[in-house]
Scaffold this active site. Structure first.
Site, mmCIF file in Angstrom:
data_model
loop_
_atom_site.group_PDB
_atom_site.id
_atom_site.type_symbol
_atom_site.label_atom_id
_atom_site.label_comp_id
_atom_site.label_asym_id
_atom_site.label_seq_id
_atom_site.Cartn_x
_atom_site.Cartn_y
_atom_site.Cartn_z
ATOM 1 C CE LYS A 188 -2.126 -0.953 3.861
ATOM 2 N NZ LYS A 188 -1.521 -2.251 4.219
ATOM 3 C CB CYS A 199 -2.546 -0.882 -7.795
ATOM 4 S SG CYS A 199 -0.785 -0.949 -7.428
#
Length: 445
Positions: free
Chosen positions: A159, A268
Site C-alpha cells: 500500500k 494499481c
C-alpha cells in the site's frame, strides 16, 4: 544472498531497500542514469514514508547498490527481481514491453549456474511462460544452455504510504512456482520477514499471477460498492456513514475499503481492473461485476464537480475553489489516476480558478497540469493549507491527509469568501459544521 532488482520505481526501490535491510546484498538497476545518480546521492524519485532513510543507510553500508548497467546487475546475482512498469495500453491491457525487454537482457547476461527469475511486476496470467521462453532463447543463442533457471511469480501487495511496513510485516507472501529448488530459495529469502509466523503461500505460477489482479479488483469492488450505496443514500435521505458503521460491524464484511469518497485512483486499482477486463475479453468472457466497478468509479470521480456545479448554479465565472489534497491517497505524492485531476480539469474547463495545497504532491500535481493553466494562474499551488483559502468561494477536501482532519474552522470561515465545504472523504461532522454556519456537502450524507 546476492540479489538484483530491475527497475527503481515504487516497487523496485521498496523491494531492494527492504531486502538489503535484512543483510542481503542488493543491486538495483535502472536505464535512467539520472535517477541512478540521484539515488547514489540519497535523492529518491518518489515519496514514501521511511524509504529515504532506509535507502541512504543501506547504501552507506554497501548492502544496497545502484547501477545503470544490466551486465553489472546480472553478473553476480542468483536471484533476479523484475520490477519494471506495466502501464496500460489504450485498450486497458497491460503493456509488457519493459518486462520482456528486461527478460531478454537478463538472458544475455546470466552467469551463475542456477538462477531464480522473479516477476515482481504486476503481469497478466501466462507472462512467466513468456519470460522463461525469452530467457531460454537468449541462453541458447549464447551457447549457454547449461545455465539453469526457474521463473517465479511473486506479486507485491504494497500500500502506498505504508509500503515499508507491508514489506517488512506482510499479511502473506505469494510465491508461484512448480520448482522445489526455486521454492526453497524464495522461502529462505523471505524467512527474515516471516519469523514469527510463516506467511509464505506457495501456489501455481498462473494462480499467483491471477491472485494479484483478483486481490486489487476485490478491493476496488468494495470501494465502488459503498460509493454506489452512498449515491442511493443521497436520493433516499439516508446518512451513509451510519450505514457504513452498521455493515462494517459484520465481521464477514469489515470496515476496510468501505469508506465512501470521490473515487479510487493510483497506480494499481484502475490499471489492474482494466487489465482483468481485457483478459476476460480475450477468452470471450463478460466480466459484468468488473465492468460495473469501473463504470461506478468513473461516475464517482465526477461527483464532487457535480455537487459544486449545483451549488453555484453552473456559473463558475469569477469563482475560486480551494482544494485540500491532490495525491490519490494520503502518504504519497502519486498523482496517477487521482480523483483530484478529474475535478481540477472539470473546474478549469468550466471557468473556475483553483488554489490548491497538498503536503507532498504539489510538485507532481503541477507537472500533471496543462502548462497554460499554470502560466495564466488559473491554478496556483500553496505550501500551507490555510494560505490556499484566501479569497476562495468554497473549500473542497479531496485527499484525507491527517492535517486536514481537525482543522481550525474559524480560520477557514475567516478566509473563505463564503462558508462552503465540500467533503469528498466524509471527514467532517455535518451537524457541527452546520451549527457553525457552514454549508456542508458530503458523499451520501
Amino acid at each position: 544472498m546476492k540479489i538484483s532488482v530491475y527497475g527503481t520505481g515504487y516497487v523496485g526501490l521498496v523491494t531492494g531497500a527492504c531486502f538489503s535491510e535484512m543483510g542481503n546484498v542488493v543491486t538495483c538497476m535502472d536505464v535512467d542514469e539520472a535517477k541512478i545518480e540521484g539515488l547514489k546521492k540519497g535523492i529518491l524519485p518518489i515519496y514514501e514514508p521511511g524509504l529515504e532513510q532506509l535507502v541512504q543507510e543501506n547504501y552507506r553500508e554497501e548492502r544496497l547498490k545502484f547501477t545503470s548497467s544490466i551486465k553489472v546487475a546480472a553478473a553476480n546475482a542468483c536471484c533476479h527481481f523484475i520490477a519494471v512498469g506495466t502501464p496500460p495500453r489504450e485498450d486497458g491491457s497491460a503493456d509488457l514491453q519493459h518486462v520482456l525487454q528486461v527478460a531478454r537482457q537478463i538472458g544475455q547476461q546470466l552467469q551463475q549456474k542456477y538462477n531464480v527469475i522473479v516477476n515482481k511486476s504486476t503481469v497478466p496470467v501466462g507472462t512467466a511462460e513468456k519470460v522463461a521462453q525469452i530467457i531460454q532463447d537468449e541462453l541458447d543463442k549464447r551457447g549457454k544452455s547449461d545455465i539453469e533457471f526457474d521463473v517465479v511469480s511473486n506479486p507485491e501487495f504494497l500500500k502506498e504510504g505504508a509500503a515499508i511496513n507491508d514489506f517488512m510485516r506482510p499479511d502473506r507472501v505469494v510465491i508461484g512456482t512448480n520448482s522445489a529448488r526455486a521454492e526453497k530459495i524464495m522461502h529462505g529469502l523471505y524467512s527474515s520477514f516471516t519469523r514469527v509466523h510463516d506467511r509464505v503461500m506457495v501456489m501455481g505460477i498462473r494462480e499467483a499471477e491471477m491472485t494479484k489482479y483478483a486481490a486489487n479488483a476485490m478491493l476496488a469492488t468494495k470501494i465502488s460498492y459503498i460509493n454506489e450505496i452512498a449515491s442511493l443514500c443521497e436520493e433516499l435521505g439516508v446518512d451513509v456513514e451510519q450505514v457504513r458503521e452498521g455493515i462494517g460491524a459484520d465481521r464477514r464484511i469489515g470496515y476496510h475499503f468501505i469508506y465512501p469518497g470521490c473515487g479510487y485512483g493510483g497506480s494499481c486499482f484502475p490499471k489492474d481492473v482494466r487489465a482483468l477486463q481485457r483478459m476476460a475479453e480475450e477468452v470471450a468472457f463478460t466480466p459484468h461485476v468488473l465492468n460495473a466497478v469501473e463504470s461506478r468509479n468513473a461516475i464517482q470521480k465526477e461527483s464532487l464537480f457535480n455537487k459544486i456545479s449545483a451549488h453555484f448554479g453552473g456559473d463558475f465565472q469569477g469563482k475560486t475553489i480551494a482544494l485540500w489534497g491532490l495525491s490519490f491517497k494520503p502518504g504519497t505524492d502519486d498523482m496517477r489516476e487521482a480523483p483530484s485531476l478529474v475535478l481540477i480539469r472539470s473546474l478549469l474547463e468550466a471557468g473556475a480558478s483553483i488554489q490548491a495545497h497538498d503536503p507532498v504532491a504539489n510538485k507532481t500535481a503541477r507537472e500533471e497540469m496543462d502548462e497554460q493553466w499554470v502560466k495564466q494562474n488559473h491554478i496556483r499551488f500553496y505550501d500551507h493549507q490555510y494560505d490556499a483559502l484566501h479569497g476562495a468561494d468554497a473549500l473542497v477536501l479531496v485527499t484525507e491527509w491527517k492535517p486536514f482532519r481537525s482543522p481550525d474552522y474559524e480560520v477557514i470561515m475567516d478566509r473563505l469568501n463564503s462558508p462552503v465545504i465540500f467533503d469528498g472523504r466524509n471527514q467532517y461532522n455535518p451537524n457541527h459544521l452546520k451549527e457553525m454556519g457552514f454549508k456542508y456537502y458530503g458523499i451520501g450524507r
